[in-house]
Design a protein around this motif. Structure first.
Motif, short mmCIF file in Angstrom:
data_model
loop_
_atom_site.label_atom_id
_atom_site.label_comp_id
_atom_site.label_asym_id
_atom_site.label_seq_id
_atom_site.Cartn_x
_atom_site.Cartn_y
_atom_site.Cartn_z
N LEU A 77 16.28 60.75 30.43
CA LEU A 77 16.97 59.59 30.98
C LEU A 77 18.44 59.87 31.25
O LEU A 77 19.03 59.35 32.20
N ASN A 78 19.05 60.70 30.41
CA ASN A 78 20.49 60.91 30.44
C ASN A 78 20.90 62.05 31.37
O ASN A 78 21.74 62.87 31.02
N VAL A 79 20.31 62.11 32.56
CA VAL A 79 20.70 63.14 33.53
C VAL A 79 22.09 62.82 34.08
O VAL A 79 22.99 63.65 34.09
N VAL A 80 22.27 61.57 34.52
CA VAL A 80 23.57 61.09 34.99
C VAL A 80 23.84 59.76 34.29
O VAL A 80 22.98 58.89 34.27
N THR A 81 25.04 59.60 33.73
CA THR A 81 25.41 58.38 33.02
C THR A 81 26.51 57.65 33.77
O THR A 81 27.47 58.27 34.24
N ILE A 82 26.36 56.34 33.88
CA ILE A 82 27.39 55.47 34.45
C ILE A 82 27.78 54.47 33.38
O ILE A 82 26.92 53.70 32.91
N ASP A 83 29.04 54.46 32.99
CA ASP A 83 29.51 53.56 31.93
C ASP A 83 30.21 52.37 32.57
O ASP A 83 31.20 52.53 33.27
N MET A 84 29.70 51.18 32.33
CA MET A 84 30.29 49.96 32.87
C MET A 84 31.41 49.48 31.94
O MET A 84 31.16 49.25 30.76
N PRO A 85 32.63 49.35 32.43
CA PRO A 85 33.76 48.98 31.56
C PRO A 85 33.67 47.52 31.13
O PRO A 85 33.26 46.65 31.92
N PRO A 86 34.06 47.21 29.90
CA PRO A 86 34.11 45.81 29.46
C PRO A 86 35.21 45.06 30.19
O PRO A 86 36.16 45.66 30.71
N LEU A 87 35.10 43.74 30.23
CA LEU A 87 36.04 42.92 30.99
C LEU A 87 37.46 43.03 30.45
O LEU A 87 38.43 42.95 31.21
N ARG A 88 37.60 43.24 29.15
CA ARG A 88 38.95 43.33 28.57
C ARG A 88 39.68 44.58 29.03
O ARG A 88 40.90 44.66 28.90
N GLU A 89 38.96 45.57 29.58
CA GLU A 89 39.58 46.78 30.09
C GLU A 89 39.87 46.71 31.60
O GLU A 89 40.37 47.66 32.18
N ARG A 90 39.52 45.59 32.20
CA ARG A 90 39.81 45.40 33.64
C ARG A 90 40.23 43.95 33.90
O ARG A 90 39.65 43.25 34.72
N ARG A 91 41.26 43.54 33.18
CA ARG A 91 41.71 42.15 33.24
C ARG A 91 42.20 41.76 34.63
O ARG A 91 42.20 40.57 34.98
N THR A 92 42.65 42.73 35.42
CA THR A 92 43.12 42.40 36.77
C THR A 92 42.00 41.88 37.67
O THR A 92 42.27 41.29 38.71
N ASP A 93 40.74 42.09 37.26
CA ASP A 93 39.61 41.59 38.04
C ASP A 93 39.25 40.15 37.68
O ASP A 93 38.43 39.53 38.37
N ILE A 94 39.85 39.59 36.62
CA ILE A 94 39.46 38.25 36.14
C ILE A 94 39.71 37.18 37.20
O ILE A 94 38.83 36.33 37.45
N PRO A 95 40.88 37.14 37.89
CA PRO A 95 41.05 36.11 38.93
C PRO A 95 39.99 36.17 40.02
O PRO A 95 39.47 35.13 40.44
N ALA A 96 39.68 37.36 40.49
CA ALA A 96 38.67 37.48 41.55
C ALA A 96 37.30 37.04 41.06
O ALA A 96 36.56 36.35 41.78
N LEU A 97 36.94 37.44 39.84
CA LEU A 97 35.64 37.03 39.29
C LEU A 97 35.58 35.52 39.09
O LEU A 97 34.57 34.87 39.41
N ALA A 98 36.67 34.94 38.56
CA ALA A 98 36.68 33.50 38.31
C ALA A 98 36.53 32.73 39.62
O ALA A 98 35.75 31.75 39.70
N ASN A 99 37.24 33.12 40.66
CA ASN A 99 37.13 32.43 41.96
C ASN A 99 35.75 32.63 42.58
O ASN A 99 35.22 31.73 43.25
N TYR A 100 35.16 33.82 42.36
CA TYR A 100 33.80 34.07 42.86
C TYR A 100 32.82 33.08 42.25
O TYR A 100 31.99 32.47 42.95
N PHE A 101 32.90 32.90 40.92
CA PHE A 101 32.00 31.97 40.24
C PHE A 101 32.30 30.52 40.62
O PHE A 101 31.39 29.69 40.73
N LEU A 102 33.60 30.20 40.80
CA LEU A 102 33.95 28.85 41.24
C LEU A 102 33.28 28.51 42.56
O LEU A 102 32.69 27.43 42.73
N ASN A 103 33.40 29.42 43.52
CA ASN A 103 32.82 29.19 44.84
C ASN A 103 31.30 29.10 44.79
O ASN A 103 30.68 28.50 45.67
#
Length: 634
Positions: free
Chosen positions: A481-507
């Motif tokens: 299974l572990n041929v190629v690994t993709i690690d998804m970062p937690p939200l606390r490590e990409r806080r600059t994305d919070i406004p865009a995510l929040a507006n996406y869910f609002l819409n």
């Protein structure tokens, strides 16, 4: 300052005195810009008394007189004194001098005879010594050099304007035919495997030019251009079957830059003595410029390819939201993985968007038109999951009244996504391993092997390496299974994305709730940014949906958000900016501290007094930052 050629001499190679020869005809010769020196060089970069050359018992030395810009021998600065040897290059200010200790035959501008075993009139020239890249000497040869400089300028202007390597080869060949009396010219390059390749060749008669590879290899090894006026008179240039019989004169120079040689320019003529030392000078200078142009073209091509590759990686078809640096790295990796057919493992905390990443891999792969099937391994019991994956035959067990295809068959030709694969039972792990190894399986209750063509993408919020070490996960399956690994970062490590995510869910949620919401208030957005989001994007999605449903204004306010988010965001130092919420926070802290004092520091008793569940009390204490305070009371 001149003298007999039997005396040691300094030959000015570059600088304001280029072409001049200074004899060291006394035991001590001073050097500097002051007119009182034995050698006076009018160069502002020199000190008045820069250095002195002295004859010692063992030979000549140079002594730096604490000059401002230093004296250098072969590129190394002279701290005090330095012995000199034949051929040393002395740099002072903007000038370079060659130290010549023995008598030699005069040759123009750095061209020396080759070794004595050469019978033919043959010359050689180091790639750095061509006069056309230095100041033109004064005297009778000035007009010839000026002609060469005009040719050099024409060639340099033409080839440096090109952006494709093939065009550069063609233009270089055409211009060389214009300025050099050649019967045939070839551009020879070194391939990555070290072999030589003639990439461009042409003759005045329109015939192919046959190249002697031993000659080219010698030029590349020595980094010296060579000129012979009669190849048939020397064993070193004896015809080896690669040269046409009518070729008599040969001129070959390396395409050298820094410490490497990319190839060579190879020129032949039918007449004896068709080339002279000035042709060698000119072609060597052309080769230096052409080598730099070739490197620039190759570098620009490589950058263009890398830019196109990165743009392709970023132009993914996906439903992920965010433009932070961690997410850009995810997009780049997804693009690379999507183009391959390899198995991929997506890791990350719960709620980080692992299934969306798996769908992005599928949508950007060659299987995009085929099915994408997702199964959550933690949502089904072992027996149900087995039939869900592999299907079953009629009568395989009680209730199996018909044959059922499993998701493996449904996903044939497409992608199978197994979420939370760490929850897969060991017996099913063995069956899945067989599918990956042999690309076939059997339905539950069946005996006929079924071939399947799938790409497996799996996801987990656990460390499968630790699970395998503990014996809860098959190690051989983990490696598959572990041929190629993709690690998804937690939200606390990409806080600059919070406004865009929040507006996406609002819409997304506002139309469903039948509400008009124009966005989030500044205070509410600050609360979202300061929260740690243990549930990641999924928790943010739920918080925005709750705010849309419970809110009553056109903007989402802090009171519309879950209390845990607001409480975590209101720091004690910011009380003046969050009046109501800060007051509520301080009141909660006082009530909890008082309950602990009354309960004798017992969590269970304090929770009973407060009328809340102990687990909720633990979360409140952590959110309000009371743990150090309560620990100090115990």
């Amino acid at each position: 300052m001149t003298g007999s050629s039997t005396e040691p001499r300094l030959v000015a190679v570059t600088g304001v005195m280029a072409g001049e020869i200074f004899s060291l005809n006394t035991a001590e010769v001073t050097f500097g810009r002051d007119a009182a020196n034995d050698i006076c060089v009018p160069d502002a970069a020199l000190s008045r008394r820069h250095c002195v050359f002295s004859r010692q018992e063992r030979g000549w030395i140079v002594h730096d007189l604490e000059s401002s810009n230093g004296t250098f021998v072969n590129g190394i600065q002279v701290n005090s004194t330095r012995p000199l040897a034949e051929g040393d290059r002395i740099t002072a200010g903007g000038s370079v001098f060659l130290f010549v200790a023995t008598a030699t035959a005069a040759r123009p501008h750095g061209v020396d005879l080759v070794e004595a075993e050469e019978v033919a009139p043959t010359s050689r020239l180091a790639v750095d010594d061509t006069a056309y890249l230095k100041r033109a000497p004064a005297g009778a040869q000035a007009s010839r050099v000026e002609h060469g400089l005009r040719a050099l300028l024409t060639i340099s202007t033409a080839i440096n304007a090109l952006r494709r390597e093939e065009e550069l080869h063609e233009e270089l060949l055409r211009l060389l035919h214009e300025f050099v009396p050649a019967a045939g010219i070839a551009i020879v390059l070194t391939r990555r495997d070290g072999e030589l390749e003639v990439v461009q060749a042409g003759s005045a008669a329109g015939e192919d030019v046959q190249v002697s590879r031993p000659v080219v290899k010698r030029v590349l090894q020595t980094r010296e251009g060579i000129l012979t006026q009669d190849m048939t008179a020397s064993r070193s240039f004896r015809l080896d079957g690669a040269l046409p019989p009518e070729a008599r004169s040969l001129l070959c120079v390396p395409l050298a830059i820094r410490d490497s040689a990319a190839g060579a320019i190879y020129i032949v003529a039918a007449e004896r003595a068709a080339f002279d030392d000035d042709h060698l000078q000119l072609v060597t200078a052309v080769a230096r410029i052409a080598a730099t142009a070739l490197e620039n073209v190759r570098h620009a091509t490589a950058l263009q390819r890398e830019t196109e590759r990165l743009q392709a990686d970023l132009q993914l078809d996906h439903n992920l939201v965010g433009d932070s640096e961690p997410m850009r790295r995810v997009y780049e990796r997804l693009g690379r993985v999507a183009r391959a057919e390899t198995t991929a493992l997506i890791t990350g905390e719960t709620g980080t968007g692992k299934e969306l990443a798996a769908r992005a891999i599928h949508l950007n792969s060659g299987r995009a038109r085929r099915p994408f099937v997702a199964i959550n391994c933690a949502a089904l019991a072992e027996t149900l999951l087995e039939t869900e994956l592999f299907g079953h035959e009629r009568g395989a067990f009680t209730g199996a009244v018909t044959q059922k295809k499993g998701e493996l068959e449904v996903a044939d030709g497409g992608t199978l996504f197994l979420d939370e694969i760490g929850e897969l039972a060991l017996p099913l792990q063995g069956k899945l391993l067989r599918v990956l190894q042999q690309r076939e399986f059997e339905r539950v209750g069946g005996t006929r092997p079924i071939k399947v063509d799938i790409r497996l993408v799996s996801a987990t919020n656990r460390s499968l390496a630790d699970e395998a070490h503990a014996g809860r996960f098959r190690e051989d399956l983990y490696f598959r299974l572990n041929v190629v690994t993709i690690d998804m970062p937690p939200l606390r490590e990409r806080r600059t994305d919070i406004p865009a995510l929040a507006n996406y869910f609002l819409n997304r949620f506002a139309p469903k709730a039948g509400r008009r919401v124009i966005g989030l208030s500044r205070e509410a957005l600050n609360c979202l940014k300061e929260y740690d989001w243990p549930g990641n994007v999924r928790e943010l999605e739920n918080a925005i949906e709750r705010a849309v449903v419970l809110g009553s204004t056109e903007e989402i306010l802090p009171e519309d958000l879950p209390e845990s988010i607001v409480e975590a965001a209101v720091a004690p130092s910011a009380s003046e900016h969050h009046g109501y919420h800060a007051a509520v926070r301080e009141t909660k802290k006082r009530v909890i501290v008082d309950a602990f004092r009354t309960a004798g520091n017992s969590y269970t008793e304090a929770a009973r007094l407060l009328g809340v569940h102990p687990n909720y009390l633990h979360r409140l204490i952590r959110t309000l930052g009371l743990k150090p305070v309560l620990s100090g009371k115990s």
